[in-house]
Design a protein around this motif. Structure first.
Motif, PDB file in Angstrom:
ATOM      1  N   ILE A  31     -32.499 -51.548  -7.756  1.00  0.00           N
ATOM      2  CA  ILE A  31     -31.910 -50.884  -8.692  1.00  0.00           C
ATOM      3  C   ILE A  31     -30.636 -50.823  -8.603  1.00  0.00           C
ATOM      4  O   ILE A  31     -30.000 -50.194  -7.582  1.00  0.00           O
ATOM      5  N   PRO A  32     -29.567 -51.420  -9.459  1.00  0.00           N
ATOM      6  CA  PRO A  32     -28.324 -51.061  -9.510  1.00  0.00           C
ATOM      7  C   PRO A  32     -27.888 -49.646  -9.499  1.00  0.00           C
ATOM      8  O   PRO A  32     -28.421 -48.888 -10.241  1.00  0.00           O
ATOM      9  N   ASN A  33     -26.997 -49.203  -8.501  1.00  0.00           N
ATOM     10  CA  ASN A  33     -26.278 -48.057  -8.403  1.00  0.00           C
ATOM     11  C   ASN A  33     -24.952 -47.835  -9.161  1.00  0.00           C
ATOM     12  O   ASN A  33     -24.105 -48.483  -9.082  1.00  0.00           O
ATOM     13  N   ILE A  34     -24.930 -47.195 -10.088  1.00  0.00           N
ATOM     14  CA  ILE A  34     -23.742 -47.216 -11.113  1.00  0.00           C
ATOM     15  C   ILE A  34     -23.220 -45.471 -10.923  1.00  0.00           C
ATOM     16  O   ILE A  34     -23.765 -44.483 -11.522  1.00  0.00           O
ATOM     17  N   ALA A  35     -21.977 -45.402 -10.421  1.00  0.00           N
ATOM     18  CA  ALA A  35     -21.366 -44.401 -10.162  1.00  0.00           C
ATOM     19  C   ALA A  35     -22.237 -43.223  -9.538  1.00  0.00           C
ATOM     20  O   ALA A  35     -22.198 -42.264 -10.008  1.00  0.00           O
ATOM     21  N   GLY A  36     -23.025 -43.735  -8.572  1.00  0.00           N
ATOM     22  CA  GLY A  36     -23.874 -42.599  -7.965  1.00  0.00           C
ATOM     23  C   GLY A  36     -25.183 -42.326  -8.649  1.00  0.00           C
ATOM     24  O   GLY A  36     -26.056 -41.774  -7.945  1.00  0.00           O
ATOM     25  N   MET A  37     -25.553 -43.093  -9.685  1.00  0.00           N
ATOM     26  CA  MET A  37     -26.893 -43.072 -10.433  1.00  0.00           C
ATOM     27  C   MET A  37     -27.385 -44.348 -10.427  1.00  0.00           C
ATOM     28  O   MET A  37     -26.860 -45.237 -10.775  1.00  0.00           O
ATOM     29  N   ASP A  38     -28.861 -44.259 -10.442  1.00  0.00           N
ATOM     30  CA  ASP A  38     -29.726 -45.390 -10.500  1.00  0.00           C
ATOM     31  C   ASP A  38     -29.769 -45.909 -11.867  1.00  0.00           C
ATOM     32  O   ASP A  38     -29.755 -44.844 -12.835  1.00  0.00           O
ATOM     33  N   SER A  39     -29.502 -47.066 -12.112  1.00  0.00           N
ATOM     34  CA  SER A  39     -29.644 -47.622 -13.565  1.00  0.00           C
ATOM     35  C   SER A  39     -31.200 -47.288 -13.844  1.00  0.00           C
ATOM     36  O   SER A  39     -32.078 -47.228 -13.280  1.00  0.00           O
ATOM     37  N   THR A  40     -31.238 -46.689 -15.303  1.00  0.00           N
ATOM     38  CA  THR A  40     -32.393 -46.449 -15.983  1.00  0.00           C
ATOM     39  C   THR A  40     -33.543 -47.721 -16.431  1.00  0.00           C
ATOM     40  O   THR A  40     -34.502 -47.636 -16.719  1.00  0.00           O
ATOM     41  N   ASP A  41     -32.371 -48.691 -16.746  1.00  0.00           N
ATOM     42  CA  ASP A  41     -33.290 -49.840 -17.385  1.00  0.00           C
ATOM     43  C   ASP A  41     -33.004 -51.269 -16.866  1.00  0.00           C
ATOM     44  O   ASP A  41     -33.410 -52.302 -17.426  1.00  0.00           O
ATOM     45  N   THR A  42     -32.239 -51.261 -15.698  1.00  0.00           N
ATOM     46  CA  THR A  42     -31.889 -52.717 -15.103  1.00  0.00           C
ATOM     47  C   THR A  42     -32.586 -52.619 -13.652  1.00  0.00           C
ATOM     48  O   THR A  42     -32.546 -52.117 -12.976  1.00  0.00           O
ATOM     49  N   ILE A  43     -33.011 -54.001 -13.408  1.00  0.00           N
ATOM     50  CA  ILE A  43     -33.601 -54.191 -12.083  1.00  0.00           C
ATOM     51  C   ILE A  43     -33.015 -55.512 -11.604  1.00  0.00           C
ATOM     52  O   ILE A  43     -32.596 -56.379 -12.212  1.00  0.00           O
ATOM     53  N   ASN A  68     -27.357 -54.417 -24.134  1.00  0.00           N
ATOM     54  CA  ASN A  68     -27.438 -53.396 -22.890  1.00  0.00           C
ATOM     55  C   ASN A  68     -27.141 -53.819 -21.642  1.00  0.00           C
ATOM     56  O   ASN A  68     -26.372 -53.445 -20.708  1.00  0.00           O
ATOM     57  N   SER A  69     -26.814 -55.418 -21.417  1.00  0.00           N
ATOM     58  CA  SER A  69     -26.075 -55.927 -20.144  1.00  0.00           C
ATOM     59  C   SER A  69     -24.826 -55.641 -20.325  1.00  0.00           C
ATOM     60  O   SER A  69     -24.111 -55.449 -19.210  1.00  0.00           O
ATOM     61  N   LYS A  70     -24.166 -55.915 -21.596  1.00  0.00           N
ATOM     62  CA  LYS A  70     -22.565 -55.661 -21.471  1.00  0.00           C
ATOM     63  C   LYS A  70     -22.197 -54.197 -21.103  1.00  0.00           C
ATOM     64  O   LYS A  70     -21.424 -53.813 -20.562  1.00  0.00           O
ATOM     65  N   ARG A 107     -22.736 -53.518 -17.445  1.00  0.00           N
ATOM     66  CA  ARG A 107     -21.719 -54.477 -16.805  1.00  0.00           C
ATOM     67  C   ARG A 107     -20.702 -53.458 -16.749  1.00  0.00           C
ATOM     68  O   ARG A 107     -19.804 -53.164 -15.724  1.00  0.00           O
ATOM     69  N   LYS A 108     -20.205 -52.865 -17.973  1.00  0.00           N
ATOM     70  CA  LYS A 108     -19.019 -52.042 -18.157  1.00  0.00           C
ATOM     71  C   LYS A 108     -18.908 -51.005 -17.384  1.00  0.00           C
ATOM     72  O   LYS A 108     -18.088 -50.484 -16.599  1.00  0.00           O
ATOM     73  N   GLU A 109     -20.289 -50.070 -17.333  1.00  0.00           N
ATOM     74  CA  GLU A 109     -20.211 -49.031 -16.527  1.00  0.00           C
ATOM     75  C   GLU A 109     -20.106 -49.264 -15.028  1.00  0.00           C
ATOM     76  O   GLU A 109     -19.634 -48.551 -14.399  1.00  0.00           O
ATOM     77  N   VAL A 111     -18.560 -51.545 -13.715  1.00  0.00           N
ATOM     78  CA  VAL A 111     -17.024 -52.052 -13.257  1.00  0.00           C
ATOM     79  C   VAL A 111     -16.305 -50.834 -13.015  1.00  0.00           C
ATOM     80  O   VAL A 111     -15.351 -50.832 -12.603  1.00  0.00           O
ATOM     81  N   GLU A 112     -16.636 -49.825 -14.225  1.00  0.00           N
ATOM     82  CA  GLU A 112     -15.869 -48.675 -14.311  1.00  0.00           C
ATOM     83  C   GLU A 112     -16.167 -47.755 -13.098  1.00  0.00           C
ATOM     84  O   GLU A 112     -15.065 -47.110 -12.453  1.00  0.00           O
ATOM     85  N   SER A 113     -17.213 -47.666 -12.573  1.00  0.00           N
ATOM     86  CA  SER A 113     -17.690 -46.990 -11.481  1.00  0.00           C
ATOM     87  C   SER A 113     -16.919 -47.643 -10.155  1.00  0.00           C
ATOM     88  O   SER A 113     -16.957 -46.662  -9.297  1.00  0.00           O
ATOM     89  N   LEU A 114     -16.826 -48.858  -9.977  1.00  0.00           N
ATOM     90  CA  LEU A 114     -15.862 -49.415  -8.943  1.00  0.00           C
ATOM     91  C   LEU A 114     -14.655 -49.123  -8.797  1.00  0.00           C
ATOM     92  O   LEU A 114     -13.985 -48.819  -7.926  1.00  0.00           O
ATOM     93  N   SER A 115     -14.163 -49.022  -9.805  1.00  0.00           N
ATOM     94  CA  SER A 115     -12.640 -48.630 -10.192  1.00  0.00           C
ATOM     95  C   SER A 115     -12.328 -47.278 -10.057  1.00  0.00           C
ATOM     96  O   SER A 115     -11.205 -46.636 -10.018  1.00  0.00           O
ATOM     97  N   THR A 116     -13.152 -46.328 -10.520  1.00  0.00           N
ATOM     98  CA  THR A 116     -13.223 -44.985 -10.322  1.00  0.00           C
ATOM     99  C   THR A 116     -13.041 -44.322  -8.746  1.00  0.00           C
ATOM    100  O   THR A 116     -13.833 -44.313  -8.065  1.00  0.00           O
ATOM    101  N   PRO A 117     -11.669 -43.684  -8.529  1.00  0.00           N
ATOM    102  CA  PRO A 117     -11.647 -43.082  -7.197  1.00  0.00           C
ATOM    103  C   PRO A 117     -12.744 -42.063  -7.072  1.00  0.00           C
ATOM    104  O   PRO A 117     -13.120 -41.339  -7.861  1.00  0.00           O
ATOM    105  N   THR A 118     -12.986 -42.140  -5.527  1.00  0.00           N
ATOM    106  CA  THR A 118     -14.083 -40.997  -5.140  1.00  0.00           C
ATOM    107  C   THR A 118     -13.497 -39.577  -5.069  1.00  0.00           C
ATOM    108  O   THR A 118     -12.232 -39.526  -4.564  1.00  0.00           O
ATOM    109  N   THR A 119     -13.620 -38.561  -5.647  1.00  0.00           N
ATOM    110  CA  THR A 119     -13.227 -37.246  -5.552  1.00  0.00           C
ATOM    111  C   THR A 119     -14.103 -36.439  -4.702  1.00  0.00           C
ATOM    112  O   THR A 119     -15.216 -36.826  -4.373  1.00  0.00           O
ATOM    113  N   GLY A 120     -13.169 -35.686  -3.797  1.00  0.00           N
ATOM    114  CA  GLY A 120     -13.722 -34.844  -2.858  1.00  0.00           C
ATOM    115  C   GLY A 120     -13.012 -33.456  -2.918  1.00  0.00           C
ATOM    116  O   GLY A 120     -12.225 -33.064  -3.686  1.00  0.00           O
TER     117      GLY A 120
END
Length: 372
Positions: free
Chosen positions: A228-240, A350-352, A355-357, A359-368
């Protein structure tokens, strides 16, 4: 100098006390020495009764792939260890070996070569052969009628047959070879049109099925481990993601198109309850004639898979199944092209978005949070 009776009595009592103390001390020392000797003997005996074996470092669930980093060598009592446990990683690696045709490589107890390494064997066409390795080329071969016949070996993932706890002694009875052997035509596929079980997680094994509105329900591909792809710390709800062979990709494509054309159809997944013990189901979906022609002429499909396809589509029952599906596709009351266009546009969108989410999750800096 003469001593009086009282002095003699006191001196004798003192000497008697000293003697008694020495006797008691000697007895205590003897007991302690005896206990120490017994303990040393017991420890020596325990060492003789201990054997070194590989155990799991962590819990493993049924169907999970077992890798060498999950194992650690421990000394345990011999009486608690199964006869087929091992402390030899080479033997564990042998459990994973088979040739390109799927024939298993195995060893025999107490059969070692001059180098002290277990001999390898393979069974082909009902005959057993010793698998040897050339020192110069390191290629494996068998001798058939005094001629070398080279073979190519696969390393097959090992999976747990059942749920296993930490510190479980690893034996061949507890593991099996994975169904998802990585072959040359395996590719990682992404799907977002499969209806997923509510509790699906990465590492689960599924069948992907297609259900039509007349009640027909077919297995398209069987026993696939999903990620299951992980996007911004959350599992995708529709993609495998799943690894599929060339012929499985074509079967899925055909099923997706036909399900999209017929309203009330769906592509869905169901989970294996005990994947380590359960064998892969036999696919039952029959593709259309165009896809079947493509399958038969696709150079990317491996020879063994092609033989299975020929056998799979040789039965008369498959003609009946295909005719039933064609009947639904030819139903004058449905607009197949319009339905297909709508479904494909939804899938592309849905794919687009996914994919956008991602890529955005990869570029978003991790906050702490900073400690105060």
């Amino acid at each position: 100098m003469a001593t009086n009776p009282m002095q003699r009595k006191a001196r004798n009592s003192f000497l008697l006390g000293m003697l008694l103390m020495l006797v008691i001390s000697g007895a205590i020392i003897a007991v302690l020495v005896l206990q120490l000797m017994n303990k040393m003997k017991e420890e020596k005996q325990e060492k003789l009764e201990m054997v070194s074996v590989y155990v799991l470092k962590n819990d493993v669930k049924s169907g999970q792939v077992i890798t060498s980093d999950m194992l650690v060598k421990e000394n345990v009592y011999k009486k608690f260890v199964p006869a087929n446990a091992t402390s030899n990683m080479d033997i564990i690696e042998t459990w994973k070996m088979q040739d390109k045709e799927g024939n298993e490589i195995y060893i025999k107890a107490n059969e070692k070569g001059d180098n002290g390494i277990y001999k390898l064997y393979i069974r082909r066409n009902g005959s057993e052969y010793e698998v040897k390795q050339e020192e110069e080329t390191e290629q494996y071969y068998i001798e058939v009628r005094n001629n070398k016949e080279y073979i190519e070996l696969n390393s097959v993932p090992l999976v747990a047959k059942v749920d296993l706890n930490e510190n479980t002694v690893l034996t061949e009875d507890l593991i099996t070879r994975a169904d998802n052997l990585v072959q040359d035509d395996i590719r990682k596929q992404e799907y977002n049109i499969v209806v997923l079980p509510v509790d699906i997680t990465t590492g689960d094994y599924i069948d992907i099925r297609v259900m039509f509105p007349n009640g027909q329900d077919f297995i398209v591909v069987s026993k696939k481990e999903v990620e299951i792809p992980n996007i911004a710390g959350m599992d995708s709800t529709d993609t495998i993601w799943a690894n599929l062979s060339e012929d499985e990709i074509l079967h899925m494509s055909c099923a997706i198109i036909e399900a999209a054309k017929i309203p009330g159809s769906k592509i869905y997944a169901n989970k294996y309850t005990d994947p380590g013990m359960q064998r892969a189901a036999t696919p039952t979906y029959v593709v259309n004639s165009e896809t079947l022609t493509q399958l038969r002429n696709d150079p990317n499909i491996l020879e063994k898979a092609m033989q299975q396809i020929v056998e799979r589509y040789s039965g008369e029952a498959n003609v009946t199944i295909r005719n039933n599906i064609n009947g639904q596709l030819n139903n004058e009351n449905i607009d197949t092209q319009s339905n297909l266009q709508t479904k494909m546009e939804e899938s592309i969108t849905n794919s687009k978005n996914t994919r956008k989410e991602y890529v955005e999750s990869l570029s978003t800096p991790t906050t702490g949070t900073t400690a105060q």
